[in-house]
Design a protein around this motif. Structure first.
Motif, PDB file in Angstrom:
ATOM      1  N   MET B   1       0.854  -1.186   0.000  1.00 33.27           N
ATOM      2  CA  MET B   1       0.000   0.000   0.000  1.00 33.27           C
ATOM      3  C   MET B   1       0.895   1.243   0.000  1.00 33.27           C
ATOM      4  O   MET B   1       1.981   1.221   0.565  1.00 33.27           O
ATOM      5  CB  MET B   1      -0.867  -0.011   1.278  1.00 33.27           C
ATOM      6  N   LYS B   2       0.413   2.297  -0.615  1.00 33.24           N
ATOM      7  CA  LYS B   2       1.179   3.553  -0.587  1.00 33.24           C
ATOM      8  C   LYS B   2       0.635   4.451   0.526  1.00 33.24           C
ATOM      9  O   LYS B   2      -0.582   4.637   0.632  1.00 33.24           O
ATOM     10  CB  LYS B   2       1.077   4.255  -1.941  1.00 33.24           C
ATOM     11  N   ILE B   3       1.545   4.936   1.344  1.00 30.60           N
ATOM     12  CA  ILE B   3       1.180   5.794   2.471  1.00 30.60           C
ATOM     13  C   ILE B   3       1.831   7.156   2.230  1.00 30.60           C
ATOM     14  O   ILE B   3       3.049   7.236   2.032  1.00 30.60           O
ATOM     15  CB  ILE B   3       1.732   5.232   3.808  1.00 30.60           C
ATOM     16  N   PHE B  19       5.369   2.016   8.868  1.00 27.93           N
ATOM     17  CA  PHE B  19       4.663   1.582   7.657  1.00 27.93           C
ATOM     18  C   PHE B  19       5.641   0.946   6.669  1.00 27.93           C
ATOM     19  O   PHE B  19       5.300  -0.025   5.981  1.00 27.93           O
ATOM     20  CB  PHE B  19       3.913   2.758   7.007  1.00 27.93           C
ATOM     21  N   THR B  20       6.859   1.467   6.582  1.00 26.22           N
ATOM     22  CA  THR B  20       7.862   0.866   5.700  1.00 26.22           C
ATOM     23  C   THR B  20       8.202  -0.549   6.168  1.00 26.22           C
ATOM     24  O   THR B  20       8.233  -1.495   5.373  1.00 26.22           O
ATOM     25  CB  THR B  20       9.150   1.730   5.687  1.00 26.22           C
ATOM     26  N   ASN B  24       4.958  -1.392   3.328  1.00 27.94           N
ATOM     27  CA  ASN B  24       4.282  -0.399   2.502  1.00 27.94           C
ATOM     28  C   ASN B  24       5.302   0.543   1.834  1.00 27.94           C
ATOM     29  O   ASN B  24       6.454   0.653   2.256  1.00 27.94           O
ATOM     30  CB  ASN B  24       3.335   0.451   3.363  1.00 27.94           C
ATOM     31  N   GLU B  25       4.825   1.238   0.824  1.00 25.36           N
ATOM     32  CA  GLU B  25       5.619   2.305   0.201  1.00 25.36           C
ATOM     33  C   GLU B  25       5.248   3.617   0.882  1.00 25.36           C
ATOM     34  O   GLU B  25       4.069   3.972   0.924  1.00 25.36           O
ATOM     35  CB  GLU B  25       5.293   2.369  -1.296  1.00 25.36           C
ATOM     36  N   VAL B  26       6.250   4.331   1.396  1.00 26.59           N
ATOM     37  CA  VAL B  26       5.980   5.567   2.130  1.00 26.59           C
ATOM     38  C   VAL B  26       6.551   6.763   1.370  1.00 26.59           C
ATOM     39  O   VAL B  26       7.708   6.735   0.953  1.00 26.59           O
ATOM     40  CB  VAL B  26       6.604   5.494   3.549  1.00 26.59           C
ATOM     41  N   GLY B  39      -1.336   8.365  -1.581  1.00 27.27           N
ATOM     42  CA  GLY B  39      -1.614   6.958  -1.324  1.00 27.27           C
ATOM     43  C   GLY B  39      -3.013   6.774  -0.747  1.00 27.27           C
ATOM     44  O   GLY B  39      -3.731   7.746  -0.484  1.00 27.27           O
ATOM     45  N   LYS B 140      -8.215  -1.632   7.106  1.00 31.51           N
ATOM     46  CA  LYS B 140      -7.110  -1.322   6.196  1.00 31.51           C
ATOM     47  C   LYS B 140      -5.896  -0.787   6.966  1.00 31.51           C
ATOM     48  O   LYS B 140      -4.748  -1.181   6.722  1.00 31.51           O
ATOM     49  CB  LYS B 140      -7.585  -0.271   5.180  1.00 31.51           C
ATOM     50  N   ALA B 144      -2.298  -2.484   7.265  1.00 28.97           N
ATOM     51  CA  ALA B 144      -1.094  -1.793   6.769  1.00 28.97           C
ATOM     52  C   ALA B 144       0.010  -1.756   7.825  1.00 28.97           C
ATOM     53  O   ALA B 144       1.191  -1.688   7.483  1.00 28.97           O
ATOM     54  CB  ALA B 144      -1.452  -0.378   6.327  1.00 28.97           C
ATOM     55  N   SER B 148       4.700  -4.369  11.661  1.00 27.72           N
ATOM     56  CA  SER B 148       5.530  -3.243  12.115  1.00 27.72           C
ATOM     57  C   SER B 148       6.101  -3.483  13.506  1.00 27.72           C
ATOM     58  O   SER B 148       7.104  -2.882  13.885  1.00 27.72           O
ATOM     59  CB  SER B 148       4.695  -1.965  12.141  1.00 27.72           C
TER      60      SER B 148
END
Lengths: 189, 189
Positions: B1-3, B19-20, B24-26, B39, B140, B144, B148
């Motif tokens: 997911m993009k954050i 989040f990384t 996810n893509e941050v 995102g 969601k 995400a 973590s």
């Protein structure tokens, strides 16, 4: 020190045990008690809805006492808000009705089981959060609980009761929705 | 997911790392960023006073996104109250200004150091409390962050942001008065 406690439910009993363990004399005030002379600290361990009656009956005898409000004034019909005005608190409402007493908020962020076990979720020492405008009263309260096994943190003036009541309500919603146990809660680390 | 994260201070960086780590893509949005397409989750990791400007500039691009408000709207002049109306919350004010977005409150009860270390006071797993009226959005968000190392608890609808903001403010007053460390805080057990 003599501690007078209104209410003999789970909270009143657990609070009384702690003051007794810490070396104080504890008396419980029931509906039929004579209640001639209260101790220096008086704990209102009754539902918020019962407090107006107690004040109506005993305001004079509560003068110059440290009166400790432990209530979470939850709207139990909706379980979605408090019954006190948003910019106030149960403790502030009580203080307004008891101008000759010293009012403190305490114990409302603690579930009864954690006051008995001295542990939150069997992990961390149970911490009582107190708020009051009177520093001497807070020192007296902390001293009276010394030796009980509970930690006490001074959160500031009585204005902080609003945040303590929000925290207590939040913990109750989490326990009621079974996200935490009634032996757990919000705690300070 | 993009954050997408507005703000690159201690909180923004610590949230981004989580989040990384969870896969996810941050991306961080700065003052000079082009910010073409956000995102699915957008984190507002800026002071509450900066949020009106962000909404003014990006409301259209925030439509249909999960917008996460992490602010503690403290009156820093007095450090004795919040700047939002007592019967509201920063999150509710933001939601009113973003009717086409899904707004959640989260992270405001966590100090930055505890998001980095994943521990509160080096003892208990850091727990993120989230409130939102949209259950899919909360699912969601929790998904995400899975992996973590943080725990997440769903505290209910966005109305609970009021209690979360009270809890965040209370924790800040305790740290500011050196009763707890900035590596500690209020936590749920």
């Amino acid at each position: 020190m003599k501690i007078s406690i209104f209410g003999h439910g789970n909270m009143g009993k657990a609070i009384g045990e702690n003051f007794t363990k810490a070396g104080n004399e504890v008396e419980f005030i029931g509906h039929d008690s004579a209640a001639d002379a209260f101790g220096e600290i008086v704990i209102l361990a009754v539902p918020y809805s019962s407090i107006t009656d107690i004040i109506g009956k005993y305001a004079d005898k509560l003068a110059n006492k440290l009166v400790v409000d432990i209530t979470n004034p939850v709207d139990f019909a909706s379980f979605d808000s408090l019954v006190v005005p948003a910019d106030s608190s149960a403790a502030a409402e009580i203080a307004a009705k008891l101008p000759n007493s010293i009012v403190a908020k305490a114990f409302n962020t603690n579930f009864a089981a954690t006051l008995t076990s001295k542990k939150v979720a069997n992990k961390e020492t149970t911490t009582v959060l107190i708020a009051s405008d009177d520093n001497d009263a807070k020192t007296k309260f902390i001293s009276a609980l010394s030796g009980s096994g509970l930690k006490v943190i001074n959160t500031g003036g009585l204005k902080r009761a609003r945040e303590l009541e929000a925290a207590g309500f939040l913990a109750m919603t989490l326990a009621a929705s079974e996200q935490i146990g009634w032996d757990g809660g919000l705690t300070v680390l």
